[in-house]
Structure formats: C-alpha cells, structure tokens
Enzyme design. Structure first.
Site, PDB file in Angstrom:
ATOM      1  N   LEU A   1       0.920  -1.653   0.738  1.00 56.14           N
ATOM      2  CA  LEU A   1      -0.288   0.517   0.306  1.00 56.14           C
ATOM      3  C   LEU A   1       0.513   1.227   0.102  1.00 56.14           C
ATOM      4  O   LEU A   1       0.496   2.744  -0.632  1.00 56.14           O
ATOM      5  CB  LEU A   1      -1.214   0.250   1.681  1.00 56.14           C
ATOM      6  CG  LEU A   1      -0.450   0.036   2.819  1.00 56.14           C
ATOM      7  CD1 LEU A   1      -0.436   1.776   2.733  1.00 56.14           C
ATOM      8  CD2 LEU A   1      -1.143  -0.872   3.904  1.00 56.14           C
TER       9      LEU A   1
ATOM     10  N   ASP B   1       1.776   3.557  -2.964  1.00 52.92           N
ATOM     11  CA  ASP B   1       0.524   4.790  -3.232  1.00 52.92           C
ATOM     12  C   ASP B   1       0.047   5.658  -2.647  1.00 52.92           C
ATOM     13  O   ASP B   1       0.077   6.435  -2.588  1.00 52.92           O
ATOM     14  CB  ASP B   1      -0.533   4.070  -3.809  1.00 52.92           C
ATOM     15  CG  ASP B   1      -0.457   2.954  -5.358  1.00 52.92           C
ATOM     16  OD1 ASP B   1       0.018   2.916  -5.972  1.00 52.92           O
ATOM     17  OD2 ASP B   1      -0.447   1.506  -4.553  1.00 52.92           O
ATOM     18  N   HIS B   2       0.774   5.369  -0.898  1.00 52.28           N
ATOM     19  CA  HIS B   2       0.097   6.130  -0.314  1.00 52.28           C
ATOM     20  C   HIS B   2       1.259   6.435   0.911  1.00 52.28           C
ATOM     21  O   HIS B   2       1.230   6.211   2.332  1.00 52.28           O
ATOM     22  CB  HIS B   2      -0.925   5.404   1.001  1.00 52.28           C
ATOM     23  CG  HIS B   2      -1.509   6.440   1.146  1.00 52.28           C
ATOM     24  ND1 HIS B   2      -1.573   6.999   2.590  1.00 52.28           N
ATOM     25  CD2 HIS B   2      -2.769   6.739   1.926  1.00 52.28           C
ATOM     26  CE1 HIS B   2      -2.336   7.552   3.610  1.00 52.28           C
ATOM     27  NE2 HIS B   2      -3.443   7.587   2.464  1.00 52.28           N
ATOM     28  N   PHE B   3       2.347   7.976   0.593  1.00 54.98           N
ATOM     29  CA  PHE B   3       2.207   7.674  -0.904  1.00 54.98           C
ATOM     30  C   PHE B   3       3.513   8.083  -1.414  1.00 54.98           C
ATOM     31  O   PHE B   3       4.333   8.464  -1.209  1.00 54.98           O
ATOM     32  CB  PHE B   3       2.071  10.032  -0.845  1.00 54.98           C
ATOM     33  CG  PHE B   3       0.385  10.131  -0.323  1.00 54.98           C
ATOM     34  CD1 PHE B   3      -0.299   9.846  -1.536  1.00 54.98           C
ATOM     35  CD2 PHE B   3       0.107  10.210   0.647  1.00 54.98           C
ATOM     36  CE1 PHE B   3      -1.519   9.991  -1.050  1.00 54.98           C
ATOM     37  CE2 PHE B   3      -1.945  10.720   1.115  1.00 54.98           C
ATOM     38  CZ  PHE B   3      -2.399  10.455   0.044  1.00 54.98           C
TER      39      PHE B   3
ATOM     40  N   VAL C   1       2.973   6.968   4.410  1.00 51.21           N
ATOM     41  CA  VAL C   1       2.424   7.039   5.623  1.00 51.21           C
ATOM     42  C   VAL C   1       1.045   6.658   5.830  1.00 51.21           C
ATOM     43  O   VAL C   1       0.575   5.963   4.602  1.00 51.21           O
ATOM     44  CB  VAL C   1       1.537   8.881   5.641  1.00 51.21           C
ATOM     45  CG1 VAL C   1       2.438   9.935   6.371  1.00 51.21           C
ATOM     46  CG2 VAL C   1       0.701   9.076   5.067  1.00 51.21           C
TER      47      VAL C   1
END
Lengths: 147, 89
Positions: free
Chosen positions: A30, A33-35, A40
């Site tokens: 994840l 993409d975040h970020f 975070v």
C-alpha cells in the site's frame, strides 16, 4: 495483506477497555501509493485499528447479542503522521454498552504522541451469520495466553 | 446531562442526530419522512440519548416512536426538555 489490524492485545477489561498494538511494515504494498516518497499509514487504517480494538473489547464479553460491528464513525481526527514500521498503540474505552448498541471513545498513540481519535458506534451481528467455527484469532491468543 | 431550553434547540439536536437539514425536522414530521431515521439512525438516537441525556430507551418506547414529537415527549418525560411549544407557535 490480511484485514487484521491488531497484532496483539496488551491489556483487556472485557466490555470496558482495551490496549492493543499494531505495526504496519514498510514492505506493505500500500505504501507504493500512499504516498510515493511520503509513506504514511492511511487514516482509514488507523480508524480500522480503533474499530477492531474496540470490537474485540466488546466481543470478549461473550454476550449472546453477537459480534460487534462498526456502524458509525463519529468525530474522527488525525493529528500526526504515522509512518511505516512505527508501532501504534490503540486504546479504546467503552462509553455505553447496551444489548443493541455500544459506543467507544478511542485513540491511537505513537511514541507517546496521540495521533488520532474517534468516537465509534457499534451494532451487533448474530454469530450464526458468520462462518461456522469462526474465531477471532487475536482475541483467542490473548485469552489463552499463559498467565 | 444535556438539557434543552427550547423545543427549537431539541429539534436542532435531532436534526444533527439524523443528519438532516433542521428545516426538515418539525414536531409533526413522521418517521417515514426523515431519511436518516432508519435502523442506523435509531441506533444513533439510542446511543446519543444514552450518552448525552442519560436516557435508556426501552423496547416499548422504540415501538412507540412514530414521529419527531414522540422523541420530544421522551425528552420531556425525562426532564431534558421543559418547553412544550415552539417559539413561532
């Protein structure tokens, strides 16, 4: 990634309060993409940690009303970033505990800093709606731990 | 414990509970006209009456709630609302 957002329960007063821990490792996909460049832990996952912790606190009472299910998120606030590999401590206090609903006041701390808070409302799902033999493995591990 | 000085204050609070626009919440408004007064809205109402007003709704009360004024009457019964009329009435 499994949808288990509590690694371990550290302290539990069934139906009253819980302290639990969760670390989301930097290897999780994840964070691509975040970020990108600013990894975070998403606020929705911090909220899920609080919901799962409070739910386990309610489920630990083993009442016939069923499994606690998140019904509403009230007044959630995110005050600081949580980065990969940081250990989050999740605290939930049950405010109201009735046969058809329960409410919990929750927060997450990282390195002694309160990073988010939320008031959560729970409804209950009859256990018969879940798969036969379902057990909450995190809660069971805590309840069966050597004392 | 929360106390409402006027019926208007209680109506504003109920609009917040049901996440409705305040102008849609009047004493005569029936349950079926309040979109947020569904099963989740009922849970919210129960939880907020409990936490903010120390009122635990019984099964008997739940089945009697047909319109907004029925909730106002529960608030009155528990001493959380003294007013019986609207300012504009």
């Amino acid at each position: 990634m499994r949808f288990i957002f509590i690694d371990e329960i550290l302290d539990l007063q069934p139906g009253k309060s819980i302290l639990a821990a969760k670390t989301i490792g930097s290897g999780e996909e994840l964070f691509r993409d975040h970020f990108p460049g600013f990894e975070v832990v998403p606020g929705v996952l911090l909220t899920e940690m609080m919901a799962q912790a409070a739910g386990k606190c309610l489920d630990a009472e083993r009442k016939p009303r069923g499994k606690a299910m998140l019904a509403r998120i009230n007044s959630a606030s995110f005050r600081a970033w949580v980065t990969p590999d940081q250990r989050a401590l999740i605290c939930a206090k049950i405010v109201s505990n009735q046969p058809t609903y329960a409410t919990a006041r929750c927060h997450v701390e990282v390195e002694a800093l309160k990073v988010c808070t939320a008031d959560l409302l729970f409804a209950f799902l009859p256990m018969a709606r879940l798969a036969p033999g379902y057990v909450d493995e995190v809660l069971e591990a805590y309840l069966k731990r050597p004392k | 414990m929360r106390r409402f000085n006027t019926t208007e204050d209680a109506l504003k609070w109920l609009a917040d509970v049901f996440q409705e626009s305040p102008e849609n919440i009047r004493p005569e408004t029936p349950r079926e006209r309040v979109e947020g007064w569904d099963s989740l809205g009922m849970l919210d109402l129960m939880a907020r009456l409990d936490e903010e007003c120390n009122i635990i709704l019984s099964e008997e009360h739940l089945s009697e709630l047909k319109k907004i004024d029925d909730i106002l009457n529960i608030l009155r019964m528990h001493g959380c609302l003294n007013s019986t009329s609207l300012k504009s009435a």
